[in-house]
Design an enzyme around this catalytic site. Sequence first.
Site, PDB file in Angstrom:
ATOM      1  N   ASP A  14       0.838  -1.198   0.000  1.00  0.00           N
ATOM      2  CA  ASP A  14       0.000   0.000   0.000  1.00  0.00           C
ATOM      3  C   ASP A  14       0.873   1.248   0.000  1.00  0.00           C
ATOM      4  O   ASP A  14       1.688   1.445   0.911  1.00  0.00           O
ATOM      5  CB  ASP A  14      -0.899   0.017   1.244  1.00  0.00           C
ATOM      6  CG  ASP A  14      -2.008  -1.018   1.178  1.00  0.00           C
ATOM      7  OD1 ASP A  14      -2.434  -1.354   0.057  1.00  0.00           O
ATOM      8  OD2 ASP A  14      -2.450  -1.487   2.245  1.00  0.00           O
ATOM      9  N   GLY A  39      -3.629  -5.676   2.965  1.00  0.00           N
ATOM     10  CA  GLY A  39      -4.467  -6.849   2.792  1.00  0.00           C
ATOM     11  C   GLY A  39      -5.096  -7.124   4.138  1.00  0.00           C
ATOM     12  O   GLY A  39      -4.476  -6.908   5.204  1.00  0.00           O
ATOM     13  N   GLY A  40      -6.372  -7.578   4.124  1.00  0.00           N
ATOM     14  CA  GLY A  40      -7.137  -7.683   5.352  1.00  0.00           C
ATOM     15  C   GLY A  40      -6.452  -8.412   6.491  1.00  0.00           C
ATOM     16  O   GLY A  40      -6.303  -7.891   7.596  1.00  0.00           O
ATOM     17  N   GLU A 189     -21.671  -3.982   2.596  1.00  0.00           N
ATOM     18  CA  GLU A 189     -21.385  -5.389   2.300  1.00  0.00           C
ATOM     19  C   GLU A 189     -22.604  -6.260   2.591  1.00  0.00           C
ATOM     20  O   GLU A 189     -22.888  -7.210   1.838  1.00  0.00           O
ATOM     21  CB  GLU A 189     -20.181  -5.849   3.122  1.00  0.00           C
ATOM     22  CG  GLU A 189     -18.866  -5.268   2.642  1.00  0.00           C
ATOM     23  CD  GLU A 189     -17.726  -5.490   3.606  1.00  0.00           C
ATOM     24  OE1 GLU A 189     -16.556  -5.377   3.179  1.00  0.00           O
ATOM     25  OE2 GLU A 189     -17.988  -5.775   4.807  1.00  0.00           O
ATOM     26  N   VAL A 250      -8.745   4.194   5.611  1.00  0.00           N
ATOM     27  CA  VAL A 250      -8.019   2.977   5.255  1.00  0.00           C
ATOM     28  C   VAL A 250      -7.762   2.133   6.501  1.00  0.00           C
ATOM     29  O   VAL A 250      -7.210   2.617   7.493  1.00  0.00           O
ATOM     30  CB  VAL A 250      -6.686   3.312   4.568  1.00  0.00           C
ATOM     31  CG1 VAL A 250      -5.872   2.037   4.312  1.00  0.00           C
ATOM     32  CG2 VAL A 250      -6.929   4.044   3.257  1.00  0.00           C
ATOM     33  N   ASP A 254     -10.434  -3.413   9.334  1.00  0.00           N
ATOM     34  CA  ASP A 254      -9.440  -4.388   9.795  1.00  0.00           C
ATOM     35  C   ASP A 254      -9.028  -4.098  11.235  1.00  0.00           C
ATOM     36  O   ASP A 254      -8.786  -5.024  12.026  1.00  0.00           O
ATOM     37  CB  ASP A 254      -8.209  -4.356   8.886  1.00  0.00           C
ATOM     38  CG  ASP A 254      -8.526  -4.745   7.462  1.00  0.00           C
ATOM     39  OD1 ASP A 254      -9.424  -5.585   7.258  1.00  0.00           O
ATOM     40  OD2 ASP A 254      -7.874  -4.211   6.535  1.00  0.00           O
ATOM     41  N   THR A 287      -5.652   8.323  11.940  1.00  0.00           N
ATOM     42  CA  THR A 287      -4.282   8.269  11.439  1.00  0.00           C
ATOM     43  C   THR A 287      -4.256   8.486   9.928  1.00  0.00           C
ATOM     44  O   THR A 287      -5.200   8.144   9.221  1.00  0.00           O
ATOM     45  CB  THR A 287      -3.623   6.924  11.770  1.00  0.00           C
ATOM     46  OG1 THR A 287      -4.390   5.863  11.170  1.00  0.00           O
ATOM     47  CG2 THR A 287      -3.558   6.701  13.269  1.00  0.00           C
TER      48      THR A 287
END
Length: 323
Positions: A14, A39-40, A189, A250, A254, A287
């Site tokens: 990323d 990635g998760g 989702e 972002v 997670d 952040t």
Amino acid sequence: MTPILCITLNPTLDLSNDVDRVMPTHKMRVRNQRQDVGGGGINVARVITELGGQAEALVLSGGASGILLEESLNRLAVGLHLFPIGGSVRIAFMVHEDTTNLEYRFVPEGPLVSEAEVAPIFDFLRTHRADYVVASGSLPRGVAADTYARMAKLTTDAGARFVLDASGEPLAAALAEGGIFLFKPSLSELERLVGHSLDNETAAKVCADLVARGAARHVALTLGEDGAMLVGPDGALPLPAIKVPVRSAVGAGDSFVGAMVWALSQGQEMAEAFRFGLAAGAAAVMTPGTELCRKEDILTLYAQACALRHEEKAGAWLQVAQR
């Protein structure tokens, strides 16, 4: 303490950047570039280690970008299980526009992965022992849609609690198989899963139905500005959003999953772990770029959420009718 195994089948490198304004055709000079592994499942592992937990990362990796990914992962305090693929790890690019505070995210679909390249992971899972197995993120192209469903059955049969944060066909297949300990969708989702829009009340009924038919024992539904809702055998527990200054979204989901699973691994009750996850998700948006939540922010926001619970009696369990 048994490590928490975090699975990432479609990892990323990323890159995040700041720019004054996004303009077509013009060359834009970016600044404050940051590179993180993503990635998760990797993000979940990063959060668990940030909180002092013991995480293991199971990752597919290949190509020149995979070498960079592996070098970065080796610098983290995680146990690493690498499975090679012929394709290259994808590189995602995020730009924050300072003039509007908008965020633009460009995420490639990733490499084509064969079933033969995934098969060794199932062999590994048959013998590996963990209290919690977290599968998070998209599946690579070429991998069967029932991959998470098969992983859920395999790890659950071995006595682990399977946690899933996915979407689309892989999610539908896993829920059809059932036996998932914790499922963490966003409202969008969940809407894609059922094929139509939902308000908070109807979303709670969808979650209650999933619990009633054994698809998942607990559902932690995130609702953006409306907070989040935990649905399980005891009913539904809605919590209000924790108000914080927003820098970047972002990794918020997670961070929620990572903190919640970490709290559960420490012996916290489900409702308290859910509250801790909400604090971590809020901490993550504070952040910049691809940086995730910070431990000190999580603890501060969690304390605030606990104070709100005592002062306003927020967070009472509600009974939800199924659809």
